[in-house]
Design a protein around this motif. Structure first.
Motif: not given
Lengths: 142, 91
Positions: A57-60, A93, B13, B16, B55, B71-74
């Motif tokens: 999961i890259l983002m929500p 998630k 992931t 990125m 995680e 939480v948000n990789m981008v």
């Protein structure tokens, strides 16, 4: 590169949420049919997520299921599944966008990832992706 | 400064994420570089900071490593906020 790899037969839309395992299998099917990946690649993604948590999961809302080149990749490719409903992973998630990535070596997917990153970091484009209903909507993002 | 972006297998992931961490480092004028790596290799690779999903960071944490969960990789906003909190304010 997205334009040449993410062709119409690589993109699917579903209206009903299934389990995350099932969704990854459906999302990977076009790559399997094309021969870009072997069935064990898909099973490896699923077992990795069970073992390591949902690192895909890259983002929500956005998941990028992938494993390693040696896990059964014949050719670099990408497929997309847009689910109208959220698909839940272990814990809280969830995702609606599934971009299955297959890379035949450690570098050939990097250009693809840069292009995907450009789309996901652009809020307007991300919203268009989440609202996409057909291939033309996807194509407009490239 | 060496920062490692870590994910399950070190290719997707984490790559990125590393793209966005490097952009943030540049914006904040932090002298450093972010590379990407898989979890198993990262456990024995030394770095000033490790960044990745909560995680993965939980599995990497051994009491000595400095980990930054995102939480948000981008999201450059979230990454910038975390980098400020964990790196700039900690020093």
């Amino acid at each position: 590169m997205l334009e040449t790899k993410l062709t119409e037969e690589m993109v699917q839309f579903t209206s009903e949420a299934k389990s995350w395992e099932e969704t990854i299998r459906i999302a990977s099917a076009p790559l399997l049919d094309k021969g870009s990946i072997e069935p064990r690649y898909v099973e490896k993604i699923i077992s990795n997520v069970k073992e390591l948590g949902p690192y895909i999961i890259l983002m929500p809302n956005v998941a990028m299921p992938h494993a390693r080149p040696e896990d059964g990749v014949n050719e670099t490719g990408i497929s997309l599944l847009v689910s109208k409903e959220s698909v839940y992973f272990q814990g809280e998630k969830s995702a609606r966008i599934f971009l299955v990535l297959a890379s035949s070596d450690a570098t050939s997917h990097l250009e693809l990832l840069k292009e995907i990153s450009e789309i996901l970091t652009d809020e307007e484009k991300l919203n268009e992706l989440l609202a996409a209903k057909n291939y033309q909507d996807i194509k407009n993002l490239f | 400064m060496k920062i490692l972006a870590v994910c399950g297998n070190g290719l997707g992931t984490s790559f990125m994420l590393s793209l966005n961490v490097n952009k943030v480092l540049k914006d904040l004028n932090i002298d450093g570089e972010c590379k990407n790596m898989d979890l198993a290799s990262a456990k024995t690779e030394s770095a000033d900071y490790y960044i990745g999903s909560p995680e993965i960071m939980e599995q990497l944490e051994d009491g000595n490593k400095k980990v930054i969960p995102v939480v948000n990789m981008v999201s450059q906003n979230e990454i910038a906020e975390k980098v400020k909190k964990h790196i700039l304010e900690a020093e």
